[in-house]
Structure formats: structure tokens, C-alpha cells
Write a protein that holds these residues in place. Structure first.
Motif, mmCIF file in Angstrom:
data_model
loop_
_atom_site.group_PDB
_atom_site.id
_atom_site.type_symbol
_atom_site.label_atom_id
_atom_site.label_comp_id
_atom_site.label_asym_id
_atom_site.label_seq_id
_atom_site.Cartn_x
_atom_site.Cartn_y
_atom_site.Cartn_z
ATOM 1 N N TYR A 1 -0.665 0.122 6.854
ATOM 2 C CA TYR A 1 -1.051 -1.275 6.610
ATOM 3 C C TYR A 1 0.060 -2.262 6.937
ATOM 4 C CZ TYR A 1 -5.188 0.509 4.175
ATOM 5 O OH TYR A 1 -6.380 1.133 3.876
ATOM 6 N N ASN A 2 1.193 -1.737 7.380
ATOM 7 C CA ASN A 2 2.366 -2.570 7.645
ATOM 8 C C ASN A 2 2.788 -3.334 6.387
ATOM 9 O OD1 ASN A 2 4.472 -3.586 9.236
ATOM 10 N ND2 ASN A 2 3.289 -5.396 9.836
ATOM 11 N N LYS A 3 2.769 -2.617 5.267
ATOM 12 C CA LYS A 3 3.176 -3.154 3.973
ATOM 13 C C LYS A 3 4.233 -2.228 3.375
ATOM 14 C CE LYS A 3 -0.009 -6.396 4.119
ATOM 15 N NZ LYS A 3 0.343 -7.825 4.297
ATOM 16 N N SER A 4 4.814 -2.631 2.268
ATOM 17 C CA SER A 4 5.788 -1.780 1.595
ATOM 18 C C SER A 4 5.075 -0.802 0.663
ATOM 19 C CB SER A 4 6.759 -2.634 0.778
ATOM 20 O OG SER A 4 6.077 -3.232 -0.314
ATOM 21 N N PRO A 5 5.698 0.325 0.332
ATOM 22 C CA PRO A 5 5.105 1.231 -0.658
ATOM 23 C C PRO A 5 4.851 0.527 -1.998
ATOM 24 C CG PRO A 5 6.857 2.355 0.519
ATOM 25 C CD PRO A 5 6.926 0.905 0.939
ATOM 26 N N ALA A 6 5.717 -0.425 -2.354
ATOM 27 C CA ALA A 6 5.518 -1.163 -3.603
ATOM 28 C C ALA A 6 4.204 -1.937 -3.582
ATOM 29 C CB ALA A 6 6.691 -2.116 -3.848
ATOM 30 N N LEU A 7 3.924 -2.608 -2.464
ATOM 31 C CA LEU A 7 2.674 -3.374 -2.372
ATOM 32 C C LEU A 7 1.462 -2.448 -2.415
ATOM 33 C CD1 LEU A 7 3.093 -6.327 0.164
ATOM 34 C CD2 LEU A 7 2.481 -6.433 -2.254
ATOM 35 N N VAL A 8 1.573 -1.286 -1.811
ATOM 36 C CA VAL A 8 0.477 -0.316 -1.867
ATOM 37 C C VAL A 8 0.230 0.117 -3.309
ATOM 38 C CG1 VAL A 8 -0.249 2.009 -1.205
ATOM 39 C CG2 VAL A 8 0.783 0.490 0.498
ATOM 40 N N ALA A 9 1.305 0.384 -4.052
ATOM 41 C CA ALA A 9 1.166 0.811 -5.449
ATOM 42 C C ALA A 9 0.555 -0.290 -6.304
ATOM 43 C CB ALA A 9 2.536 1.220 -6.003
ATOM 44 N N ILE A 10 0.923 -1.538 -6.040
ATOM 45 C CA ILE A 10 0.351 -2.676 -6.769
ATOM 46 C C ILE A 10 -1.132 -2.833 -6.432
ATOM 47 C CG2 ILE A 10 0.392 -5.190 -7.029
ATOM 48 C CD1 ILE A 10 3.461 -5.012 -6.476
ATOM 49 N N ARG A 11 -1.424 -2.807 -5.123
ATOM 50 C CA ARG A 11 -2.795 -3.021 -4.670
ATOM 51 C C ARG A 11 -3.727 -1.932 -5.204
ATOM 52 N NH1 ARG A 11 -5.971 -7.194 -3.286
ATOM 53 N NH2 ARG A 11 -7.970 -6.150 -3.124
ATOM 54 N N TYR A 12 -3.233 -0.715 -5.271
ATOM 55 C CA TYR A 12 -4.011 0.409 -5.801
ATOM 56 C C TYR A 12 -4.515 0.093 -7.203
ATOM 57 C CZ TYR A 12 -4.618 5.030 -8.014
ATOM 58 O OH TYR A 12 -5.088 6.105 -8.723
ATOM 59 N N LEU B 1 8.268 5.383 -5.250
ATOM 60 C CA LEU B 1 8.128 4.633 -3.995
ATOM 61 C C LEU B 1 8.660 5.389 -2.789
ATOM 62 C CD1 LEU B 1 8.873 0.993 -5.185
ATOM 63 C CD2 LEU B 1 6.699 2.212 -5.053
ATOM 64 N N GLU B 2 9.222 6.578 -3.035
ATOM 65 C CA GLU B 2 9.640 7.438 -1.927
ATOM 66 C C GLU B 2 8.622 8.539 -1.662
ATOM 67 O OE1 GLU B 2 13.526 8.876 -2.864
ATOM 68 O OE2 GLU B 2 14.465 6.888 -2.767
ATOM 69 N N ASP B 3 7.505 8.513 -2.383
ATOM 70 C CA ASP B 3 6.472 9.529 -2.185
ATOM 71 C C ASP B 3 5.949 9.464 -0.743
ATOM 72 O OD1 ASP B 3 4.413 11.365 -3.886
ATOM 73 O OD2 ASP B 3 3.404 10.366 -2.214
ATOM 74 N N PRO B 4 5.909 10.593 -0.042
ATOM 75 C CA PRO B 4 5.502 10.584 1.374
ATOM 76 C C PRO B 4 4.129 9.965 1.620
ATOM 77 C CG PRO B 4 6.512 12.685 0.805
ATOM 78 C CD PRO B 4 6.344 11.935 -0.480
ATOM 79 N N LEU B 5 3.180 10.185 0.718
ATOM 80 C CA LEU B 5 1.845 9.612 0.919
ATOM 81 C C LEU B 5 1.884 8.093 0.839
ATOM 82 C CD1 LEU B 5 -1.221 9.973 1.278
ATOM 83 C CD2 LEU B 5 -1.403 9.992 -1.220
ATOM 84 N N LEU B 6 2.562 7.547 -0.185
ATOM 85 C CA LEU B 6 2.655 6.097 -0.309
ATOM 86 C C LEU B 6 3.384 5.499 0.886
ATOM 87 C CD1 LEU B 6 3.474 5.451 -4.092
ATOM 88 C CD2 LEU B 6 1.280 5.243 -2.919
ATOM 89 N N VAL B 7 4.420 6.182 1.340
ATOM 90 C CA VAL B 7 5.171 5.701 2.508
ATOM 91 C C VAL B 7 4.272 5.679 3.746
ATOM 92 C CG1 VAL B 7 7.069 6.232 4.090
ATOM 93 C CG2 VAL B 7 7.419 6.416 1.611
ATOM 94 N N ALA B 8 3.467 6.716 3.929
ATOM 95 C CA ALA B 8 2.571 6.793 5.089
ATOM 96 C C ALA B 8 1.486 5.722 5.037
ATOM 97 C CB ALA B 8 1.940 8.185 5.158
ATOM 98 N N ILE B 9 0.897 5.522 3.868
ATOM 99 C CA ILE B 9 -0.139 4.502 3.727
ATOM 100 C C ILE B 9 0.461 3.106 3.943
ATOM 101 C CG2 ILE B 9 -1.748 3.412 2.099
ATOM 102 C CD1 ILE B 9 -2.283 6.185 0.936
ATOM 103 N N ALA B 10 1.653 2.897 3.422
ATOM 104 C CA ALA B 10 2.328 1.613 3.607
ATOM 105 C C ALA B 10 2.546 1.326 5.082
ATOM 106 C CB ALA B 10 3.660 1.614 2.858
ATOM 107 N N LYS B 11 2.936 2.339 5.823
ATOM 108 C CA LYS B 11 3.159 2.175 7.268
ATOM 109 C C LYS B 11 1.848 1.822 7.973
ATOM 110 C CE LYS B 11 5.245 4.535 11.234
ATOM 111 N NZ LYS B 11 5.904 5.792 11.704
#
Length: 298
Positions: A223-234, A211-221
Motif C-alpha cells: 500500500y506504500n504505507k508504513s507498518p504502523a499505519l497498517v496496524a492502525i488501519r487494521y 512493526l518488524e513482523d514480515p507480514l505487516l512489512v509486506a502489506i505496508a509495502k
């Protein structure tokens, strides 16, 4: 926005499994003590799929939580999809039903919705548990493609596994196994979708924090979501059933928001690119078993 009970996948036996599940594994006594309250919270915010196991040693707490939410009118038993697992010390055919019945006694349930083999060895006795009405669906966990093929090609197979529960996250996206399961009408269910708890008994603690991966962090930003939600949604958009586990009310409520947005095709491909065939889980303890096969390479 609460989770919808209609958000589910129909398995090959006709039974429907909710695509977002709440995990109840607890690494220590302190966390086990929080399991009951966390399960209640999960049900309150809309989770209807609860994932447990004999080896987690939380079945009594989980059972109390579910029965409490049934008693207060939040849900009915048929609203809850409960998954249990056959632990590795019960693989002899005469012990399979014993393990299941011990779990049902702790839960104080008449049946489980899904009973899966925790690690890849044993099937015939699982079919007998389904025939006895003690489980509605049977499946497997941590099975490689080769192990699935062995089951599917076994003479006299009565019930094809409905599901295969495996470690799955952007660093190990299981794309080949997912394609194989889809082609054989087997649902792929992902655990450790957020990386994993840093439990040294099961996890390589030298692995990077997903969840500290720069890509996940950037995508989360974006969508205004958390990296965790991005990983779940993926994973949801790839067609997996997803298990998430946290005992913090704020994070349980946050995880329930996985249906409030959608990742673009471009972002999905970018996350695909994070795959490095890296596992957080240490499964070497089973390497001596004659039916052990190394995890699929992708």
C-alpha cells in the motif's frame, strides 16, 4: 489530509467519541517535558481525541497544550474529547471524586468527556461523578469479559460502561472480547496497537517488535504505507477506537493519515492470522486483588 471531526462512534450513552486518539503516556521526565508540544502538534494536524490519566503525570502539560490551542482559535473546548482515568489508589468510593477533581484541577477543565476505571475494580462512585456533571461518559479499562459481565449483571446498575479500553494489536486481537462488547453496545478501544514502547516497568522487553513482523512489512509495502499505519488501519476497520502515541511531529502527522487508504478483506484476514494471544503488557502486579481475573484467552 486532516482527520475529520465527524469520524467518530456514538457510545451507548449517546455521546460521540473520535475513533483515533492521541495518547499522552510518557515513560520518563524527558518525554514528559515533550508532552505539551506534542499535544499541540497533534491538535494542529487534526487529532480531537486526547487520552490522558492521573498516573501518567502529564495532565498539567496536556491541559496547557489544549488551552493554548483554544486560545489561538484552533479549537473550542467542545471540539476536544478528553479521556482521563481513575488510578488504582483511588478505588475506595470516597476517593473516586477526589481523583477526578485533582485531575480536573491540573487540566484546568470544568469536566472530562470520558472518565474510565484504569484497572478493574469500582463503579458506583463513577456513576455519581457522571450525575454531578464532572464527566459526560464513564467507562472501564483492562476489563475481561467476566469482569464486564459482573458489572452488567450488577443490581441497580445506572449507567452501562460506554467503553472498555484494552491492549489490542495483531498479536492479541481480542476478537472474542470485541464480539462481546459489540453485542452489549460497549465500544472497544485499543491501546498498544503498534506493539508498545519498551518501558520495562510495564512491558515484557523480551517480546518481538510488532512493526518488524514480515507480514505487516509486506502489506505496508503493497500500500506504500508504513507498518504502523497498517496496524492502525487494521483496528479502525474492525470497529475499534484506536489510541496512538508518539511525540515526533513526522510520526504524529503520519498517524493522521490512517483514513487515506483501506485494507482489502484478504489482507485483513491475513493480519487476523498473526494472533498468538500474546500480551506486551505485564499486569501481574494486580494478581493479588480479589477481583483480579487473568486476561481472556482466545
Amino acid at each position: 489530509m486532516a482527520l475529520s471531526k465527524d469520524r467518530g462512534i456514538t457510545m451507548n450513552d449517546g455521546n460521540k467519541i473520535p475513533i483515533l486518539g492521541f495518547g499522552t503516556y510518557s515513560p520518563d521526565a524527558v518525554q514528559k517535558s515533550k508532552c505539551e508540544e506534542a499535544t499541540k502538534i497533534a491538535i494542529e494536524v487534526g487529532f480531537r481525541h486526547i487520552d490522558g490519566a492521573y498516573v501518567y503525570e502529564t495532565e498539567e502539560q496536556v491541559g496547557r497544550a489544549i488551552r493554548a490551542k483554544i486560545s489561538d482559535g484552533t479549537v473550542k473546548r467542545e471540539d476536544i474529547f478528553y479521556t482521563g482515568k481513575l488510578w488504582s489508589t483511588f478505588h475506595r468510593p470516597e476517593l473516586v471524586r477526589k481523583c477526578l477533581e485533582e485531575s480536573l484541577k491540573k487540566l484546568q477543565f470544568d469536566y472530562m468527556d470520558l472518565f474510565i476505571i484504569h484497572n478493574p475494580y469500582s463503579m458506583k462512585a463513577m456513576e455519581a461523578c457522571k450525575d454531578a456533571g464532572l464527566v459526560r461518559s464513564i467507562g472501564v479499562s483492562n476489563f475481561t469479559r467476566k469482569q464486564l459481565e459482573m458489572i452488567l449483571n450488577k443490581p441497580g446498575l445506572k449507567y452501562k460502561p460506554a467503553i472498555n479500553q484494552v491492549e489490542c494489536h495483531p498479536y492479541r486481537n481480542q476478537s472474542k472480547l470485541l464480539a462481546f462488547c459489540k453485542s452489549n453496545n460497549i465500544v472497544l478501544e485499543g491501546y498498544s496497537v503498534l506493539g508498545s514502547q519498551r518501558d520495562p516497568r510495564w512491558i515484557d522487553t523480551n517480546t518481538p517488535v510488532l512493526l518488524e513482523d514480515p507480514l505487516l512489512v509486506a502489506i505496508a509495502k503493497k500500500y506504500n504505507k508504513s507498518p504502523a499505519l497498517v496496524a492502525i488501519r487494521y483496528q479502525l476497520q474492525r470497529g475499534l477506537v484506536v489510541l496512538v502515541k508518539t511525540y515526533t511531529r513526522k510520526r504524529i502527522e503520519e498517524n493522521a493519515q490512517a483514513f487515506t487508504f483501506q485494507l482489502s478483506e484478504e489482507d485483513m484476514k491475513s493480519i487476523d492470522g498473526l494472533h498468538k494471544n500474546m500480551s506486551f503488557m505485564q499486569m501481574d502486579m494486580f494478581a493479588g486483588h480479589p477481583q483480579y481475573y487473568p486476561p481472556d484467552e482466545e
